[in-house]
Design a protein around this motif. Structure first.
Motif, PDB file in Angstrom:
ATOM      1  N   ALA A 137      10.378  13.333   1.646  1.00  0.00           N
ATOM      2  CA  ALA A 137      10.736  14.341   0.640  1.00  0.00           C
ATOM      3  C   ALA A 137       9.708  14.343  -0.487  1.00  0.00           C
ATOM      4  O   ALA A 137       9.367  15.392  -1.031  1.00  0.00           O
ATOM      5  CB  ALA A 137      12.136  14.067   0.085  1.00  0.00           C
ATOM      6  N   GLY A 138       9.210  13.153  -0.846  1.00  0.00           N
ATOM      7  CA  GLY A 138       8.189  13.062  -1.886  1.00  0.00           C
ATOM      8  C   GLY A 138       6.918  13.777  -1.468  1.00  0.00           C
ATOM      9  O   GLY A 138       6.287  14.489  -2.252  1.00  0.00           O
TER      10      GLY A 138
ATOM     11  N   PHE B 285       7.445  17.411  -1.630  1.00  0.00           N
ATOM     12  CA  PHE B 285       7.480  17.847  -3.022  1.00  0.00           C
ATOM     13  C   PHE B 285       6.063  18.185  -3.511  1.00  0.00           C
ATOM     14  O   PHE B 285       5.816  19.237  -4.105  1.00  0.00           O
ATOM     15  CB  PHE B 285       8.110  16.738  -3.878  1.00  0.00           C
ATOM     16  CG  PHE B 285       7.865  16.868  -5.341  1.00  0.00           C
ATOM     17  CD1 PHE B 285       8.566  17.800  -6.093  1.00  0.00           C
ATOM     18  CD2 PHE B 285       6.918  16.076  -5.973  1.00  0.00           C
ATOM     19  CE1 PHE B 285       8.328  17.930  -7.446  1.00  0.00           C
ATOM     20  CE2 PHE B 285       6.673  16.203  -7.321  1.00  0.00           C
ATOM     21  CZ  PHE B 285       7.374  17.133  -8.063  1.00  0.00           C
TER      22      PHE B 285
ATOM     23  N   PRO C   2      16.732  13.901   1.035  1.00  0.00           N
ATOM     24  CA  PRO C   2      16.264  13.978  -0.358  1.00  0.00           C
ATOM     25  C   PRO C   2      15.702  12.663  -0.906  1.00  0.00           C
ATOM     26  O   PRO C   2      14.821  12.677  -1.760  1.00  0.00           O
ATOM     27  CB  PRO C   2      17.525  14.360  -1.143  1.00  0.00           C
ATOM     28  CG  PRO C   2      18.483  14.899  -0.150  1.00  0.00           C
ATOM     29  CD  PRO C   2      18.126  14.336   1.175  1.00  0.00           C
ATOM     30  N   ASP C   3      16.208  11.514  -0.431  1.00  0.00           N
ATOM     31  CA  ASP C   3      15.739  10.252  -1.006  1.00  0.00           C
ATOM     32  C   ASP C   3      14.649   9.595  -0.161  1.00  0.00           C
ATOM     33  O   ASP C   3      14.365   8.417  -0.324  1.00  0.00           O
ATOM     34  CB  ASP C   3      16.932   9.302  -1.185  1.00  0.00           C
ATOM     35  CG  ASP C   3      17.644   9.059   0.136  1.00  0.00           C
ATOM     36  OD1 ASP C   3      17.366   9.800   1.105  1.00  0.00           O
ATOM     37  OD2 ASP C   3      18.476   8.139   0.199  1.00  0.00           O
ATOM     38  N   SER C   4      14.043  10.348   0.763  1.00  0.00           N
ATOM     39  CA  SER C   4      13.061   9.733   1.657  1.00  0.00           C
ATOM     40  C   SER C   4      11.642   9.862   1.117  1.00  0.00           C
ATOM     41  O   SER C   4      11.371  10.670   0.227  1.00  0.00           O
ATOM     42  CB  SER C   4      13.130  10.424   3.027  1.00  0.00           C
ATOM     43  OG  SER C   4      12.797  11.793   2.879  1.00  0.00           O
ATOM     44  N   ASP C   5      10.738   9.050   1.663  1.00  0.00           N
ATOM     45  CA  ASP C   5       9.327   9.183   1.293  1.00  0.00           C
ATOM     46  C   ASP C   5       8.790  10.542   1.746  1.00  0.00           C
ATOM     47  O   ASP C   5       7.929  11.132   1.103  1.00  0.00           O
ATOM     48  CB  ASP C   5       8.490   8.030   1.868  1.00  0.00           C
ATOM     49  CG  ASP C   5       8.586   7.920   3.389  1.00  0.00           C
ATOM     50  OD1 ASP C   5       9.474   8.563   3.981  1.00  0.00           O
ATOM     51  OD2 ASP C   5       7.769   7.178   3.975  1.00  0.00           O
TER      52      ASP C   5
ATOM     53  N   ASN D  68       8.164  10.468  -5.567  1.00  0.00           N
ATOM     54  CA  ASN D  68       9.565  10.351  -5.183  1.00  0.00           C
ATOM     55  C   ASN D  68      10.306  11.611  -5.618  1.00  0.00           C
ATOM     56  O   ASN D  68      10.459  11.882  -6.807  1.00  0.00           O
ATOM     57  CB  ASN D  68      10.177   9.101  -5.824  1.00  0.00           C
ATOM     58  CG  ASN D  68      11.588   8.848  -5.331  1.00  0.00           C
ATOM     59  OD1 ASN D  68      12.471   9.690  -5.497  1.00  0.00           O
ATOM     60  ND2 ASN D  68      11.798   7.713  -4.713  1.00  0.00           N
ATOM     61  N   ALA D  69      10.749  12.359  -4.628  1.00  0.00           N
ATOM     62  CA  ALA D  69      11.318  13.684  -4.901  1.00  0.00           C
ATOM     63  C   ALA D  69      12.632  13.593  -5.668  1.00  0.00           C
ATOM     64  O   ALA D  69      12.879  14.375  -6.575  1.00  0.00           O
ATOM     65  CB  ALA D  69      11.516  14.438  -3.590  1.00  0.00           C
ATOM     66  N   GLU D  70      13.465  12.633  -5.306  1.00  0.00           N
ATOM     67  CA  GLU D  70      14.787  12.552  -5.924  1.00  0.00           C
ATOM     68  C   GLU D  70      14.668  12.154  -7.402  1.00  0.00           C
ATOM     69  O   GLU D  70      15.270  12.792  -8.281  1.00  0.00           O
ATOM     70  CB  GLU D  70      15.653  11.549  -5.171  1.00  0.00           C
ATOM     71  CG  GLU D  70      17.129  11.784  -5.412  1.00  0.00           C
ATOM     72  CD  GLU D  70      17.990  10.922  -4.510  1.00  0.00           C
ATOM     73  OE1 GLU D  70      17.541   9.812  -4.143  1.00  0.00           O
ATOM     74  OE2 GLU D  70      19.115  11.357  -4.182  1.00  0.00           O
TER      75      GLU D  70
ATOM     76  N   THR E 145      12.176  12.606  -9.261  1.00  0.00           N
ATOM     77  CA  THR E 145      11.519  13.702  -9.953  1.00  0.00           C
ATOM     78  C   THR E 145      12.515  14.806 -10.315  1.00  0.00           C
ATOM     79  O   THR E 145      12.530  15.303 -11.433  1.00  0.00           O
ATOM     80  CB  THR E 145      10.391  14.277  -9.080  1.00  0.00           C
ATOM     81  OG1 THR E 145       9.468  13.235  -8.789  1.00  0.00           O
ATOM     82  CG2 THR E 145       9.680  15.417  -9.778  1.00  0.00           C
TER      83      THR E 145
END
Lengths: 236, 421
Positions: free
Chosen positions: B73-74, B77, B68-71, A63-65, A67
């Protein structure tokens, strides 16, 4: 590839750590920080953190946010903590693989990734512990680390690594149902380490492992509790 | 982080493969569906109804970044972190000319997505290319030896661009999560009846494989590749030709294997199917302007580094496929001296009956052929002369070697050999 290796490492460490029944375990050389404030400047490198959701089937989805927030909270907390300890802090925000300009610096960062992972895997009690490490703690990056010392004006470098996962609702449901049948399924876990390197010798002088099935890095308050554990027994 | 013992990660990879084979193959082998999807999408673009998109994913738009809050985005990352490892990797080929050339072809193929795709050339002697969700494209150096022209290179770049535009990694991640979630109850049911111990291992296995695409993803990417190359003015028939070249090499390998007992080397038609379908698709997407093959441009960019690539290939010691590769390159006929030299090296290193003689003939051919052979050719010839029991010729060859390479790192030892013999 990269992701799967980290995942694999994490599973191994969790198994090892949970078997050993510990939350944090410190390894150190007995090194103490010099009294002179000018000789104990610590470069705090950007924490290598990843927060993820643990799905019912065992897949971890980063989860980017979360993190991004956790990284910031940890860095802020470390800064505040060292300020209170009267340890001069060198901002290492720009010292990272993404931005490293010179290759010596790059190689040292990569080397610590490997050494840190090796300590995690082979120092601690468990099936992968090396026989030569049972009664000793002697890991080093070599004296090339002086390059970091001169370039950034620090005496030590602190590396922080955390992988933190949170069970999805479906995972929790699976765990509850499984438990009713007497089957244990692992939920989210928190694995990490902090590693202090003496930049004059390159030796890892202090290394602290954190492994537990609780903990939270999603809010600033919760981060404080985790960093407390990460820095337990930090040399004075 | 990179230190898990090789054996363990192999085991995990094997589990992942078994899983992938066991649960994720629901593709048909006889339709053009996924191959055809890109073309069908293009044709339906103006029509009111467009086909349903798998896993709620539309195509990426130029400069698009995930919320930014999406899967997604993960996923990006993780891909960003992997990219910084690739960018700083020791086996990256950083020669600015070849990199500029590759980027140029990427931009011609990807058009408005030019800036979104970053191409990295890695020194790996195998034919592969890959795409990660954030636009990191990897091309392995061995692949450059398998293209005859720019259109063939463009077909691979188009294929990888297709993975990116169609967000195949995201589809794949959602797919894996859905499938493993369903499967988790099965795990649990098995555990409940006392077959429990497998859960941990399955957990381990399931952490892998997000970056591997499904077969339907591959087919769709093939369809995209051929469409994009044709739209960029390349001759789309080259895609199928490229696969035929790869198949020729595979066949040389299998023929060699079949002479040895090897239970797992069963033939599979996937590659042939692919080449055949690509040829059919080419006839559909071809236009009057899609005729560019770009052999000269390709050779101008690749020939300066080809010697190094061939050397890496030689060191794999896969002599059967290397011989086939050299034959194909000789049929194409650029810098023949270099190719004859490597044919000589192949036979010198293989060292079976008659190999010394074949090697000598190849080195002699290299001396008179068009182009230029590496400067250490006379040292290789000396070694072969020695094996053939011709010490005088060997000494003469070593002298020629010293004349051509007076500052070679082994010059002193070669001089000593000459004085001693």
């Amino acid at each position: 590839m990269l992701a799967s290796r980290i995942g694999l490492m994490k599973v191994l460490v969790v198994v090892t750590a949970i078997l050993a029944g510990c939350v944090t375990t410190t390894q150190q050389t007995g090194h103490t920080l010099p009294k002179d404030e000018g000789a104990r400047r610590i470069i705090v490198l950007p924490p290598d953190v990843e927060l993820s959701i643990l799905h019912a089937g065992g897949v971890e989805e980063p989860n980017a946010e979360w993190t991004r927030n956790a990284r910031k909270h940890i860095a802020d907390d470390l800064a505040e903590r060292f300020r209170r300890m009267n340890v001069a802090l060198v901002n290492g925000d720009r010292i990272a693989l993404e931005s490293a300009g010179d290759s010596s610096e790059l190689q040292l960062l990569k080397l610590h990734e490997v050494v840190g992972a090796s300590i995690l895997n082979h120092q601690y009690q468990g099936p992968r512990q090396l026989p030569t490490k049972v009664n000793s703690f002697d890991w080093s990056l070599g004296p090339e680390t002086r390059h970091l010392a001169t370039k950034h004006g620090g005496d030590y470098a602190l590396f922080v690594f955390v992988r933190d996962s949170y069970s999805s609702d479906a995972r929790i449901a699976t765990m509850i149902i499984a438990a009713a049948f007497g089957v244990g399924i692992q939920g989210g876990t928190q694995i990490g380490y902090a590693s202090l390197v003496d930049l004059r010798s390159g030796d890892v002088v202090w290394f602290n492992l954190l492994a537990r099935a609780t903990g939270d890095l999603r809010t600033a308050e919760a981060v404080q509790e985790t960093v407390n554990l990460l820095l337990a027994n930090f040399p004075q | 982080m990179t230190t898990i013992s090789a054996a363990f990660s192999r085991t995990a990879a094997a589990f992942a493969l078994v899983l992938a084979a066991g649960m994720l193959t629901t593709c048909k082998t006889d339709n053009l569906g996924a191959y055809d999807a890109p073309l069908a999408n293009r044709q339906n673009a103006d029509a009111a109804e467009s086909p349903p998109l798998p896993y709620r994913t539309g195509d990426l738009k130029p400069n698009e970044r995930p919320a930014p809050d999406s899967d997604e985005a993960g996923l990006w990352f993780i891909a960003d972190r992997a990219e910084s490892q690739i960018r700083t990797s020791g086996n990256r080929i950083t020669d600015p000319k070849i990199n500029a050339y590759l980027k140029n072809v990427v931009c011609r193929i990807a058009g408005p997505h030019c800036k979104d795709i970053r191409v990295y050339l890695l020194r790996v002697p195998a034919s592969n290319a890959s795409m990660s969700p954030n636009g990191t494209m990897q091309i392995w150096s061995g692949f450059l030896l398998r293209f005859r022209n720019e259109a063939q290179l463009a077909s691979v770049i188009g294929h990888e661009a297709g993975h990116y535009l169609r967000r195949h990694s995201l589809q794949r991640m959602r797919n894996i999560i859905e499938q493993t979630n369903t499967f988790s109850f099965l795990q649990f049911a098995l555990a409940g009846v006392g077959a429990g111990a497998g859960i941990g291992i399955l957990d381990v296995a399931m952490t892998g494989g997000i970056f591997a695409f499904s077969r339907d993803n591959e087919r769709e990417a093939d369809g995209y590749g051929i469409l994009l190359m044709s739209e960029a003015g390349y001759d789309p028939r080259e895609a199928s030709k490229m696969w035929k070249q790869v198949l020729r090499e595979e066949k040389a390998h299998k023929d060699a294997e079949s002479r040895r007992p090897e239970p797992f080397s069963s033939t599979h038609p996937a590659g042939e199917e692919r080449a055949e379908i690509l040829a059919r698709l080419a006839t559909r997407v071809m236009t009057r302007t899609s005729t560019d093959v770009g052999r000269d441009r390709f050779l101008e960019a690749v020939l300066p580094i080809r010697g190094g690539l061939l050397r890496d290939e030689l060191h794999r010691r896969q002599f059967d496929t290397f011989a086939e590769l050299l034959d194909m390159l000789m049929e194409d006929g650029a810098n023949m001296a270099e190719l004859h030299y490597f044919k000589g090296e192949l036979h010198r290193l293989r060292g079976k009956k008659d190999d010394a003689k074949i090697a000598l003939d190849a080195y002699n051919a290299a001396k008179t052929a068009e182009g230029s052979a590496p400067k250490d050719i006379d040292r290789s010839m000396a070694l072969v002369y020695r094996r053939l029991g011709r010490p005088d010729d060997a000494r003469a060859a070593l002298r020629r070697y010293l004349e051509a390479n007076p500052d070679a790192s082994d010059a002193a030892i070669v001089r000593q050999m000459l004085e001693g013999s």
